[in-house]
Design an enzyme around this catalytic site. Structure first.
Site, PDB file in Angstrom:
ATOM      1  N   CYS A 137      38.107 100.159  33.195  1.00  0.00           N
ATOM      2  CA  CYS A 137      39.064 100.820  32.309  1.00  0.00           C
ATOM      3  C   CYS A 137      40.121  99.821  31.814  1.00  0.00           C
ATOM      4  O   CYS A 137      40.745  99.135  32.609  1.00  0.00           O
ATOM      5  CB  CYS A 137      39.729 101.977  33.054  1.00  0.00           C
ATOM      6  N   GLY A 191      27.286 105.003  25.575  1.00  0.00           N
ATOM      7  CA  GLY A 191      28.525 105.771  25.463  1.00  0.00           C
ATOM      8  C   GLY A 191      28.720 106.336  24.066  1.00  0.00           C
ATOM      9  O   GLY A 191      28.143 107.365  23.708  1.00  0.00           O
TER      10      GLY A 191
HETATM   11  C1  LIG Z   1      36.335 108.294  25.038  1.00  0.00           C
HETATM   12  C2  LIG Z   1      35.871 107.303  26.064  1.00  0.00           C
HETATM   13  C3  LIG Z   1      36.157 107.530  27.404  1.00  0.00           C
HETATM   14  C4  LIG Z   1      35.720 106.627  28.373  1.00  0.00           C
HETATM   15  N1  LIG Z   1      35.947 106.895  29.696  1.00  0.00           N
HETATM   16  C5  LIG Z   1      35.411 106.085  30.645  1.00  0.00           C
HETATM   17  C6  LIG Z   1      35.519 106.397  32.033  1.00  0.00           C
HETATM   18  O1  LIG Z   1      36.114 107.398  32.421  1.00  0.00           O
HETATM   19  N2  LIG Z   1      34.936 105.549  32.927  1.00  0.00           N
HETATM   20  C7  LIG Z   1      34.279 104.410  32.537  1.00  0.00           C
HETATM   21  O2  LIG Z   1      33.770 103.669  33.385  1.00  0.00           O
HETATM   22  N3  LIG Z   1      34.182 104.089  31.241  1.00  0.00           N
HETATM   23  C8  LIG Z   1      34.702 104.904  30.295  1.00  0.00           C
HETATM   24  N4  LIG Z   1      34.528 104.606  28.979  1.00  0.00           N
HETATM   25  C9  LIG Z   1      33.735 103.422  28.608  1.00  0.00           C
HETATM   26  C10 LIG Z   1      32.271 103.776  28.430  1.00  0.00           C
HETATM   27  O3  LIG Z   1      31.716 104.257  29.641  1.00  0.00           O
HETATM   28  C11 LIG Z   1      31.463 102.558  27.947  1.00  0.00           C
HETATM   29  O4  LIG Z   1      31.545 101.553  28.925  1.00  0.00           O
HETATM   30  C12 LIG Z   1      31.982 102.002  26.622  1.00  0.00           C
HETATM   31  O5  LIG Z   1      32.227 103.035  25.711  1.00  0.00           O
HETATM   32  C13 LIG Z   1      31.019 100.984  26.027  1.00  0.00           C
HETATM   33  O6  LIG Z   1      29.788 101.562  25.766  1.00  0.00           O
HETATM   34  P1  LIG Z   1      29.371 102.018  24.267  1.00  0.00           P
HETATM   35  O7  LIG Z   1      29.492 100.805  23.375  1.00  0.00           O
HETATM   36  O8  LIG Z   1      27.964 102.507  24.401  1.00  0.00           O
HETATM   37  O9  LIG Z   1      30.340 103.077  23.849  1.00  0.00           O
HETATM   38  C14 LIG Z   1      34.997 105.469  27.989  1.00  0.00           C
HETATM   39  C15 LIG Z   1      34.723 105.250  26.631  1.00  0.00           C
HETATM   40  C16 LIG Z   1      35.150 106.139  25.682  1.00  0.00           C
HETATM   41  C17 LIG Z   1      34.816 105.873  24.232  1.00  0.00           C
END
Ligand SMILES: Cc1cc2nc3c(=O)[nH]c(=O)nc-3n(C[C@H](O)[C@H](O)[C@H](O)COP(=O)(O)O)c2cc1C
Length: 379
Positions: A113, A239
């Site tokens: 995070c 994500g």
């Molecule tokens: C709205 C939002 C909330 C997220 N909350 C968390 C979380 O609670 N825990 C976590 O490990 N990553 C969290 N992430 C990160 C995602 O798990 C992921 O690592 C990140 O979005 C990159 O992947 P992507 O490019 O497929 O979106 C969050 C991302 C977004 C966009």
């Protein structure tokens, strides 16, 4: 897109006792991956679907809101939960409660995070820099988890001068984690720029005895196959790509199984999914909270479709099911899924300096537990 098929034949992804086929994980997303959204996604394809982040201390103190967030659907298997914590004792206690009371079948942990209110306290992406503290958290959590797989999710590091992912991967592996996931950005990047997939390949070389999952910028099934191909990772974590697009999991499953891509939904079909998402939220959270919650998904569902600004505004201010049906009736149901909507979506933000506790970078071997943990689950 039509020619998207799996190019590699790899052994099936196993996380602890669970075979994950296709090797796809829904990334934990605070405020998004609640039981309603997970159920919707799971209707399109198999994989692991991780719950919203839960704060370890809130579990230990049995915070009622947190206990409600820890709800799983009847058919979720494995039930996958993500914990956040900075204290080995609290994390272990939370894991003991979750496992001992049969509340989940898989526990992931959040060391990625980048949010200031988290890193300011030494949590999230700041924590792996303190490698002894990180090691203690993983060790105690794995011990408390027993036969339940405990996995670790992290970023490349704090910023370009402080990369932590290789140490974090090796430590997690040595301490008995069942898998690691890398979001291939630094915390300073937040969600901006591009994920650096070469770091996933580097982690895969460093961590050899447990699965390495790659994460960052998978917005299509073709992206997922390319990540596996380019990095050798054992599975993908998705994500933002599925925001307003839960059927992406069907496209991912088809691609990994070498089947042709399903036809993407037209606007009428998207509206039906959006309506079902709203119903599932109402079932779980009641009418008022569901209405507030679904509003943030509207722009994602409607992205790229020819929908006028007034109609969009109506969706964004939704307050009842009758109103939703009214708005849906005004859409051009035959409008095909726009090619432009298969690219990046969701937050991007801009890079920035990471807020850390005073003196945090002075000694990576200092294993003092940072100040009191947050009680707020869900980011
Ligand atoms: C709205 C939002 C909330 C997220 N909350 C968390 C979380 O609670 N825990 C976590 O490990 N990553 C969290 N992430 C990160 C995602 O798990 C992921 O690592 C990140 O979005 C990159 O992947 P992507 O490019 O497929 O979106 C969050 C991302 C977004 C966009």
């Amino acid at each position: 897109m039509e020619g998207v098929t799996a190019t590699l034949s790899k052994p099936a992804l196993k996380i602890g006792p669970y075979e994950v086929d296709p090797p796809v994980v829904l990334a934990p997303m605070a405020g998004i991956t609640n039981v309603a959204f997970r159920q919707l996604c799971q209707e399109y394809g198999a994989g692991i679907y991780v719950c919203e982040m839960i704060t370890a201390r809130a579990v230990v103190e049995r915070h009622p809101g947190t206990m409600h967030m820890m709800t799983f659907g009847e058919h979720e298997k494995p039930r996958s939960m993500q914990l956040y914590g900075v204290d080995p004792k609290t994390m272990a206690e939370a894991v003991r409660i979750i496992v001992g009371e049969g509340l989940a079948d898989h526990v992931d942990s959040n060391f990625g995070c980048p949010v200031a209110k988290v890193t300011r306290k030494g949590g999230g992406a700041a924590l792996p820099f303190k490698r002894k503290l990180f090691e203690a958290i993983v060790r105690e959590s794995v011990k408390a988890a027993g036969d339940t797989p405990f996995t670790v999710k992290f970023r490349i590091g704090i910023d370009d001068d402080h990369h932590t992912f290789l140490d974090a991967g090796r430590i997690a592996e040595a301490e008995g984690a069942a898998a690691v996931s890398l979001h291939a950005r630094t915390a300073a990047q937040r969600y901006s720029g591009q994920a650096d997939w070469t770091k996933i390949a580097a982690l895969k070389e460093a961590v050899t005895s447990i699965p390495v999952l790659g994460n960052g910028d998978i917005f299509s099934a073709a992206d997922a196959l390319r990540m596996v191909d380019e990095t050798g990772c054992d599975g993908v974590v998705v994500g933002r790509g599925c925001l307003g697009r839960p059927w992406l999991f069907g496209e991912l499953e088809a691609a990994f199984q070498g089947r042709p891509q399903p036809t993407p939904p037209n606007l009428g079909e998207v509206a039906a999914v959006l309506r079902r998402h709203t119903e599932l939220l109402i079932e779980h959270d009641g009418h008022d909270k569901a209405m507030r919650d679904i509003r943030k998904h509207m722009a994602w569902y409607l992205m790229g479709f020819p929908v006028g600004s007034e109609l969009r505004r109506g969706f964004a201010m939704l307050s009842s099911m009758d109103q939703l049906d009214d708005l849906i009736a005004q859409l051009d149901h035959d409008a095909p899924f726009p090619e432009a909507a298969t690219g990046p979506r969701g937050r991007q933000g801009s890079p920035g300096k990471v807020t850390l506790p005073h003196g945090w970078l002075d000694d990576p071997d200092d294993d003092c537990v940072p100040e009191a943990e947050d009680m707020h689950s869900g980011g």
